[in-house]
Enzyme design. Structure first.
Site: not given
Ligand code: ZN
Ligand code: FE
Length: 253
Positions: A54, A131, A169, A56, A112, A58-59
């Site tokens: 996805h 996530d 995570h 985001h 999400h 942090d990805h």
């Protein structure tokens, strides 16, 4: 079989380096660049692909720089073309992504985010779910409804119980603290809690977990299970409503 290496990055993210016997190497959800390149170099692996779950930061934060440095191809959700930097190959629900001698089945798992996907490498019993599903938790509903997320989680729940859940995570400890308030007498959960305490005291990761254990212990996979419904004082209710209630409690925890 895949050779899978786990790289802790940022506060609590995990990036995975995945190699198949033919030499293709994928980075799953690169949150950054330097630790990933360093590990690939140490292993003597040449990065050929990025697999994104996805959009985001942090990805996908390492997408553009890694692509520039390695000339790798970026695979991501067809449902989210605008938000995946540098995407080359768009995959959608039910697609088989051929990765050298291996292949991944793609699941569309919104909730999400509205474009979230997961990659299931059946022959290696490995699920990369970003996530969506965490150990003893699930992702927050930033862009989806409880119904979408519950449907997504059911989709993952029907995979073989020996499936390893490579989530993105290290949230397990705090997830367990919450889960124990919901189902304090769940024996699988208490067993997992003891195991996680032990692992964390040694500074070891609690991820991947086994899907079979998640099914027994993760409250977000149990919204249709009588014991969880009873613990929520919601016996016989629609699982979507039960799931929504558990998620709401967790958001306020
Ligand atoms: Zn996310
Ligand atoms: Fe994340």
């Amino acid at each position: 079989m895949l050779d899978i290496r786990q790289i802790p990055i940022l506060n609590d993210n995990y990036v995975y380096l995945v190699r198949e016997p033919g030499g293709c190497v994928a980075v799953v959800d690169p949150a950054g660049v330097t630790p990933i390149l360093r590990e690939a170099e140490r292993l003597g692996w040449t990065i050929t692909h990025i697999l994104n779950t996805h959009h985001h930061p942090d990805h996908v934060g390492g997408n553009v720089e890694l692509k520039w440095l390695t000339k790798c191809e970026i695979v991501g959700p067809a449902a989210d073309p605008q938000r995946i930097p540098g995407m080359d190959i768009k995959v959608a629900d039910g697609d088989l992504f051929k990765f050298g001698t291996e292949q991944a089945e793609v699941f569309f798992v919104p909730g999400h985010t509205r474009g979230h996907i997961a990659y299931w490498f059946k022959d290696s019993a490995a699920l990369f779910c970003g996530d969506t599903l965490f150990s003893i938790g699930c992702g927050r509903l930033f862009e989806g409804t409880p119904e979408e997320m519950w449907t997504s989680l059911l989709r993952l729940r029907q995979l073989p119980p020996e499936t390893r859940v490579y989530c993105a995570h290290e949230y397990t400890e705090s997830n367990i603290r919450f889960a124990l308030t919901v189902e304090p007498d769940n024996r699988a959960l208490r067993r997992r809690a003891a195991e996680v305490r032990e692992l964390r005291s040694k500074g070891l990761p609690t991820v991947p977990s086994r899907l079979g254990e998640e099914i027994e212990a993760n409250p977000f996979l149990r919204a249709d299970v009588p014991a969880l419904q009873a613990a929520m004082a919601m016996s016989g209710r629609n699982p979507v409503d039960v799931f929504a209630a558990v998620r709401r409690q967790k958001d306020a925890f």
